[in-house]
Design a protein around this motif. Sequence first.
Motif, short mmCIF file in Angstrom:
data_model
loop_
_atom_site.label_atom_id
_atom_site.label_comp_id
_atom_site.label_asym_id
_atom_site.label_seq_id
_atom_site.Cartn_x
_atom_site.Cartn_y
_atom_site.Cartn_z
N VAL A 50 -22.61 -0.28 -4.51
CA VAL A 50 -23.97 0.08 -4.08
C VAL A 50 -24.33 1.46 -4.63
O VAL A 50 -25.43 1.66 -5.16
CB VAL A 50 -24.07 0.06 -2.53
CG1 VAL A 50 -25.36 0.72 -2.05
CG2 VAL A 50 -23.97 -1.37 -2.02
N ASP A 51 -23.41 2.41 -4.53
CA ASP A 51 -23.66 3.78 -4.97
C ASP A 51 -23.94 3.83 -6.48
O ASP A 51 -24.96 4.36 -6.91
CB ASP A 51 -22.47 4.67 -4.62
CG ASP A 51 -22.67 6.10 -5.07
OD1 ASP A 51 -23.73 6.68 -4.78
OD2 ASP A 51 -21.74 6.65 -5.73
N ILE A 52 -23.04 3.26 -7.28
CA ILE A 52 -23.23 3.32 -8.73
C ILE A 52 -24.42 2.45 -9.15
O ILE A 52 -25.18 2.83 -10.03
CB ILE A 52 -21.94 2.92 -9.47
CG1 ILE A 52 -20.90 4.03 -9.27
CG2 ILE A 52 -22.20 2.67 -10.96
CD1 ILE A 52 -19.58 3.83 -9.96
N GLY A 53 -24.60 1.32 -8.50
CA GLY A 53 -25.75 0.47 -8.81
C GLY A 53 -27.07 1.21 -8.61
O GLY A 53 -27.96 1.16 -9.46
N GLY A 54 -27.17 1.92 -7.50
CA GLY A 54 -28.39 2.68 -7.23
C GLY A 54 -28.57 3.85 -8.18
O GLY A 54 -29.67 4.08 -8.69
N ARG A 55 -27.49 4.57 -8.43
CA ARG A 55 -27.55 5.75 -9.29
C ARG A 55 -27.87 5.37 -10.75
O ARG A 55 -28.66 6.03 -11.41
CB ARG A 55 -26.23 6.51 -9.21
CG ARG A 55 -26.21 7.78 -10.03
CD ARG A 55 -24.91 8.53 -9.88
NE ARG A 55 -23.82 7.79 -10.51
CZ ARG A 55 -22.61 7.68 -10.00
NH1 ARG A 55 -22.31 8.23 -8.84
NH2 ARG A 55 -21.67 7.02 -10.64
N GLU A 59 -27.82 -3.74 -11.58
CA GLU A 59 -27.72 -4.80 -10.59
C GLU A 59 -26.25 -5.20 -10.53
O GLU A 59 -25.74 -5.82 -11.46
CB GLU A 59 -28.58 -5.98 -11.01
CG GLU A 59 -28.57 -7.11 -10.01
CD GLU A 59 -29.36 -8.30 -10.51
OE1 GLU A 59 -28.94 -9.44 -10.20
OE2 GLU A 59 -30.38 -8.11 -11.21
N ILE A 60 -25.58 -4.81 -9.45
CA ILE A 60 -24.15 -5.08 -9.33
C ILE A 60 -23.91 -6.12 -8.24
O ILE A 60 -24.24 -5.90 -7.08
CB ILE A 60 -23.34 -3.80 -9.02
CG1 ILE A 60 -23.55 -2.76 -10.12
CG2 ILE A 60 -21.86 -4.14 -8.88
CD1 ILE A 60 -22.81 -1.45 -9.90
N SER A 61 -23.34 -7.24 -8.65
CA SER A 61 -22.91 -8.27 -7.72
C SER A 61 -21.45 -7.98 -7.39
O SER A 61 -20.62 -7.87 -8.28
CB SER A 61 -23.05 -9.63 -8.40
OG SER A 61 -22.37 -10.61 -7.64
N CYS A 62 -21.15 -7.85 -6.11
CA CYS A 62 -19.82 -7.43 -5.69
C CYS A 62 -19.26 -8.43 -4.67
O CYS A 62 -19.78 -8.56 -3.58
CB CYS A 62 -19.90 -6.03 -5.10
SG CYS A 62 -18.33 -5.25 -4.80
N SER A 63 -18.20 -9.13 -5.07
CA SER A 63 -17.57 -10.12 -4.21
C SER A 63 -16.10 -9.71 -4.02
O SER A 63 -15.30 -9.79 -4.95
CB SER A 63 -17.66 -11.50 -4.86
OG SER A 63 -16.90 -12.43 -4.11
N ILE A 64 -15.79 -9.26 -2.82
CA ILE A 64 -14.44 -8.76 -2.52
C ILE A 64 -13.82 -9.66 -1.45
O ILE A 64 -14.40 -9.84 -0.37
CB ILE A 64 -14.47 -7.30 -2.01
CG1 ILE A 64 -15.29 -6.41 -2.96
CG2 ILE A 64 -13.06 -6.76 -1.80
CD1 ILE A 64 -14.77 -6.33 -4.37
N ASP A 65 -12.66 -10.20 -1.75
CA ASP A 65 -11.95 -11.09 -0.83
C ASP A 65 -11.79 -10.43 0.54
O ASP A 65 -11.50 -9.24 0.64
CB ASP A 65 -10.57 -11.41 -1.42
CG ASP A 65 -9.90 -12.57 -0.73
OD1 ASP A 65 -9.58 -12.45 0.47
OD2 ASP A 65 -9.68 -13.60 -1.39
N GLU A 66 -12.00 -11.21 1.57
CA GLU A 66 -11.89 -10.71 2.96
C GLU A 66 -10.51 -10.11 3.24
O GLU A 66 -10.37 -9.22 4.06
CB GLU A 66 -12.14 -11.87 3.94
CG GLU A 66 -13.52 -12.46 3.85
CD GLU A 66 -14.52 -11.77 4.74
OE1 GLU A 66 -14.13 -11.18 5.76
OE2 GLU A 66 -15.71 -11.83 4.40
#
Length: 165
Positions: A50-55, A59-66
């Motif tokens: 979110v931080d780097i995407g905004g800066r 558009e960063i899609s981020c899918s991190i395993d639970e």
Amino acid sequence: VDPEKASIQIDELKTLTRASMDDLRRSLAGLRAPGLGERHLRDALLALCVDIGGRAQLEISCSIDEDADTLSPAHAETFWRVTQEALTNIERHAAARRVDVRLELEAHTAALMIQDDGRGLPPDAENQIGHFGLRGMRERVEGLGGTLTLRNNNGSCVDVRLPVF
């Protein structure tokens, strides 16, 4: 000519040198990117995207395993650092618009893939003088018995596989 005076000056030089080295170490420590620390890997990676995407207006899609937070501290720190370096490289060099970050845990492997739609990596990206990020990523990953693969595929792709037990 005056051994006693010379000895005093040498002692003063030693003290000054030690103090300078301490200042240099503190300065270098301040330049290092912050590590994962006590943060949970999943939350930290999502926030980083979110931080780097905004800066960088990416558009960063981020899918991190639970289950990412169940990884060992060494594995978590490696995934954190690799993602941080890869996203920083994309921001600085790729001229990308979209990035896909995925961390998946399988039976005995944790896999991180970071793909962008930018200009891709130069053929000798890891060996460019003065650039240590890609080499550092590889050393971290291989230090844990894993593999790092860099490839161009309509942009660049960083693929990391670490064994987990």
